[in-house]
Design an enzyme around this catalytic site. Structure first.
Site, mmCIF file in Angstrom:
data_model
loop_
_atom_site.group_PDB
_atom_site.id
_atom_site.type_symbol
_atom_site.label_atom_id
_atom_site.label_comp_id
_atom_site.label_asym_id
_atom_site.label_seq_id
_atom_site.Cartn_x
_atom_site.Cartn_y
_atom_site.Cartn_z
ATOM 1 N N GLY A 80 5.936 1.227 -2.224
ATOM 2 C CA GLY A 80 6.606 0.022 -2.697
ATOM 3 C C GLY A 80 6.413 -0.144 -4.197
ATOM 4 N N SER A 81 6.415 -1.378 -4.644
ATOM 5 C CA SER A 81 6.374 -1.662 -6.085
ATOM 6 C C SER A 81 5.045 -1.300 -6.738
ATOM 7 C CB SER A 81 6.675 -3.137 -6.339
ATOM 8 O OG SER A 81 8.007 -3.428 -5.966
ATOM 9 N N ALA A 82 4.050 -0.929 -5.959
ATOM 10 C CA ALA A 82 2.772 -0.511 -6.544
ATOM 11 C C ALA A 82 2.931 0.768 -7.355
ATOM 12 C CB ALA A 82 1.730 -0.317 -5.441
ATOM 13 N N ILE A 83 4.073 1.464 -7.192
ATOM 14 C CA ILE A 83 4.326 2.698 -7.957
ATOM 15 C C ILE A 83 4.943 2.392 -9.319
ATOM 16 C CG2 ILE A 83 6.702 3.240 -7.286
ATOM 17 C CD1 ILE A 83 3.755 5.718 -7.286
ATOM 18 N N LYS A 84 5.344 1.169 -9.564
ATOM 19 C CA LYS A 84 6.078 0.852 -10.801
ATOM 20 C C LYS A 84 5.303 1.160 -12.090
ATOM 21 C CE LYS A 84 9.240 -2.482 -8.704
ATOM 22 N NZ LYS A 84 9.536 -3.896 -8.419
#
Length: 678
Positions: A418-422
């Site tokens: 999810g957005s933790a990769i941003k």
């Protein structure tokens, strides 16, 4: 001079006559015997001993005894050598019909090397079954050929000493797996009371075994009156069950050595467990090191470091005379297994696991400044001692059928981040120039599509922006559209290359096997929608909690990504990937991660609950079966660390957070953990 020559020629004629009829020399015969011996061809050796030796030592006392002793003592590397006869000794032997050969035997055994010197006597006698009185040379054999110390009739005794298995310790030398005393539950048959059948049924129910198993134990040949007959071991954690058992007539206990796992379920996937070697195991194992009664590591660290933990069995081979006198033939001390000291912090491991409660998920904690792994958690876990001391079929079936899959090791698996990769996408974009600090992007509305090729698919963000969106604002508010557009702008080649530079598609350089993170199922991105989704952690991208934690280390180390370590004696602060971003770019992302918590419009404001500043990034991985699915499952991520100390970073994922507040639910857990351990 002429006379001497004639006499010598006459002697050679006599010697030739003596060796006529193809009779071998004693040296040739003993050489053949020794070759059979070196090849452990005992039946062939037996054919070459004297008739008197055969009468004294029938085949079972020669062939069978050799085979049994060599097998029981694990004899290998056998080498028998002897001194050859001189010409003069050969002449004497031919004349007298006997020959002596000093020989040396060297071998390896279960108790270490053995060597000895002995002497063989060969006697010329008629060959058995010969019709024309052919003579040959035969070995006058006695048990001293096996070992000189049993020549007089002594027996061979073998005593083995089990090594102490090494312990598994955390960074502070606190035990994760240790050798301790456990309760061995047994029965004294004569004390089962007036209703033995009822007593045995109650014992069986409490121990999770059958009455038939109890009866089989009680009916063994060695069982004597008023004897404690062992049934099952129980770890210290089962003290309440021990108390219940002691209320039943006939139950007895004694303390015995056993393996104990103090953290229980909290570290079950990390430590694994040991259990008795199975027949299937024995097919793969070295029979010189293992037998059917041995214990072996199953899963986790117990299995990974089995060779170092096991140690080496001690052994003593003795000759025991009729009067009981013992003479040592060979002896090897037991070598205890090595203690494995890890970088794991038991308190952190336990705190993270307990924070899950009834939730499922995975987490990894590291020191982002050194690369040390502080915790590897998979929830739910299982009780390792149940597998060690015997799990009932009903308990096993319950584990296997549990929808939460407690035997599944989630920290070694990969999941959509999810957005933790941003922050990783941000680092890639900054490095390749696709993202410029402070440069804004005009975004209108909550959805975005890049044209007809996308069909009805749209990228959705959770909140609208006030004016152009730059990188910092996109990280704070976790703007999916910003990262989707930047992903499309940089193109699949640059994004995939960037992710590969962060270790995607590559085996993690770690002592514990972790599934490699992947960009997609194929390793490439050939679709623009997939490219857009991948840039903000959806699509097919997957990573482990440990790898995700490591991807944040460049932000805290001036651009360098650290190599993870698990063993305390490993070199720390090793760089796995160098200069992924500049120090200025790292500082920019680090400042944004602080504002994810501190800013009023940040997605991790619940981390403000701590009395110290926390930085991090949230992520919600949507696991929809179809694009139209509005009730799909969600996994909530939070990667968080203390903004000032930066001595611990936790990457945590909780499954099924769609009805619990999404990633905010995980933020609360990580915040509570940091508050507890700081």
């Amino acid at each position: 001079m002429k006379k001497i020559t004639i006499l010598f020629s006459f002697f050679l004629l006599l010697l030739t006559a003596a060796c006529s009829n193809n009779e071998p020399t004693p040296q040739e015969r003993f050489d053949k015997y020794v070759n059979h011996w070196n090849n452990q061809e005992f039946s062939e050796m037996y054919k070459m001993i004297t008739s008197k030796s055969e009468e004294t030592y029938p085949t079972e006392e020669f062939v069978d005894r050799y085979k049994s002793i060599y097998s029981d003592l694990n004899i290998s590397g056998l080498e028998v050598s002897f001194e050859k006869l001189s010409e003069e000794q050969m002449e004497t032997a031919m004349d007298k019909g006997t020959a002596q050969f000093p020989f040396t035997v060297e071998m390896e055994s279960i108790a270490g090397p053995i060597s000895f010197d002995y002497e063989a006597t060969l006697i010329r006698e008629e060959s058995e079954g010969s019709e024309d009185s052919e003579k040959n040379w035969f070995v006058k054999w006695d048990p001293g050929f096996i070992f000189p110390k049993i020549k007089g009739g002594a027996d061979i005794s073998l005593e083995t000493t089990e090594p102490k298995r090494g312990e598994i310790l955390d960074r502070n030398r606190m035990p994760l797996a240790l050798n301790d005393t456990v309760n061995e539950i047994g029965i004294v048959p004569e004390k089962l009371g007036n209703n033995p059948k009822q007593a045995k049924q109650k014992i069986a129910d409490l121990l999770g075994i059958s009455v038939e198993t109890i009866d089989n134990s009680l009916n063994q040949d060695w069982v004597k009156p008023n004897m404690h007959v062992p049934l099952k071991k129980l770890p210290p954690s089962a003290d309440s069950k021990v108390s219940q058992l002691l209320e039943v007539d006939g139950v007895s206990t004694r303390e015995v050595a056993g393996r104990v796992y103090p953290l229980g379920k909290a570290a079950s996937h990390l430590t694994g467990y040991i259990s008795q070697v199975t027949a299937e195991d024995m097919e793969k194992l070295d029979s010189d090191k293992y037998d059917a009664d041995d214990m072996i590591g199953q899963r986790g660290l117990e299995s990974l470091f089995e060779e170092r933990l096991k140690g080496e069995e001690g052994a003593k081979i003795t000759a025991v005379s009729d009067n009981g006198e013992e003479t040592v033939i060979a002896e090897k001390e037991a070598e205890n297994g090595e203690n494995i000291v890890t970088t794991i912090d038991a308190d952190t491991q336990e705190a993270i696991y307990e924070s899950y409660g009834d939730d499922t998920g995975t987490a990894a904690a590291i020191n982002p400044k050194t690369g040390e792994t502080l915790a590897l958690v998979s929830s739910p876990g299982f009780a390792p001692d149940k597998f060690l001391y015997g799990i009932s079929q009903s308990d096993y079936d319950k584990l296997q059928n549990d929808p939460k899959k407690p035997t599944l090791n989630r920290f070694s698996a990969t999941f959509a981040p999810g957005s933790a990769i941003k922050p990783v996408t941000a680092a890639i974009g900054l490095n390749n120039g696709s993202i410029v600090p402070g440069e804004g992007m005009e975004i209108n509305g909550l959805t975005w599509s890049n044209g007809e090729g996308w069909g009805d698919y749209e990228v959705r963000r959770v909140s609208e922006s006030n004016g152009p969106v730059d990188l910092t604002d996109a990280l704070i508010r976790s703007d999916n559209i910003y990262f989707a557009r930047k992903g499309v702008e940089m193109g699949s080649e640059k994004l995939v290359n960037g992710l590969q530079q962060f270790g995607f598609g590559e085996e993690l350089p770690f002592d514990y096997p972790i599934t490699a993170s992947s960009v997609s199922s194929s390793g490439s991105i050939n679709d623009e929608v997939l490219l857009a989704n991948t840039s903000y952690g959806q699509g097919e991208i997957e990573t482990s909690s440990l790898h995700l934690a490591l991807t944040y280390t460049p932000v805290l180390n001036g651009g360098n990504m650290l190599k993870p370590t698990l063993l305390a004696d490993a070199k720390q602060e090793q760089v796995w990937k160098e200069e992924l971003i500049t120090s200025d770019q790292a500082a920019l992302i680090q400042e944004a991660l602080r504002d994810v918590v501190a800013a009023s419009n940040g997605t991790a404001t619940k981390a403000k609950d701590a009395d110290f500043p926390i930085s991090g990034k949230t992520g919600t991985a949507e696991l929809k079966l179809t694009a139209e699915d509005e009730k799909g499952k969600e996994n909530g991520w939070f990667v968080g660390y203390p903004s000032e100390d930066q001595d611990i970073l936790i990457a945590m994922m909780v499954e099924g957070t769609q009805d619990k507040g999404g990633s905010s639910y995980t933020v609360e857990k990580v915040t509570d953990i940091l508050k507890e351990i700081k």
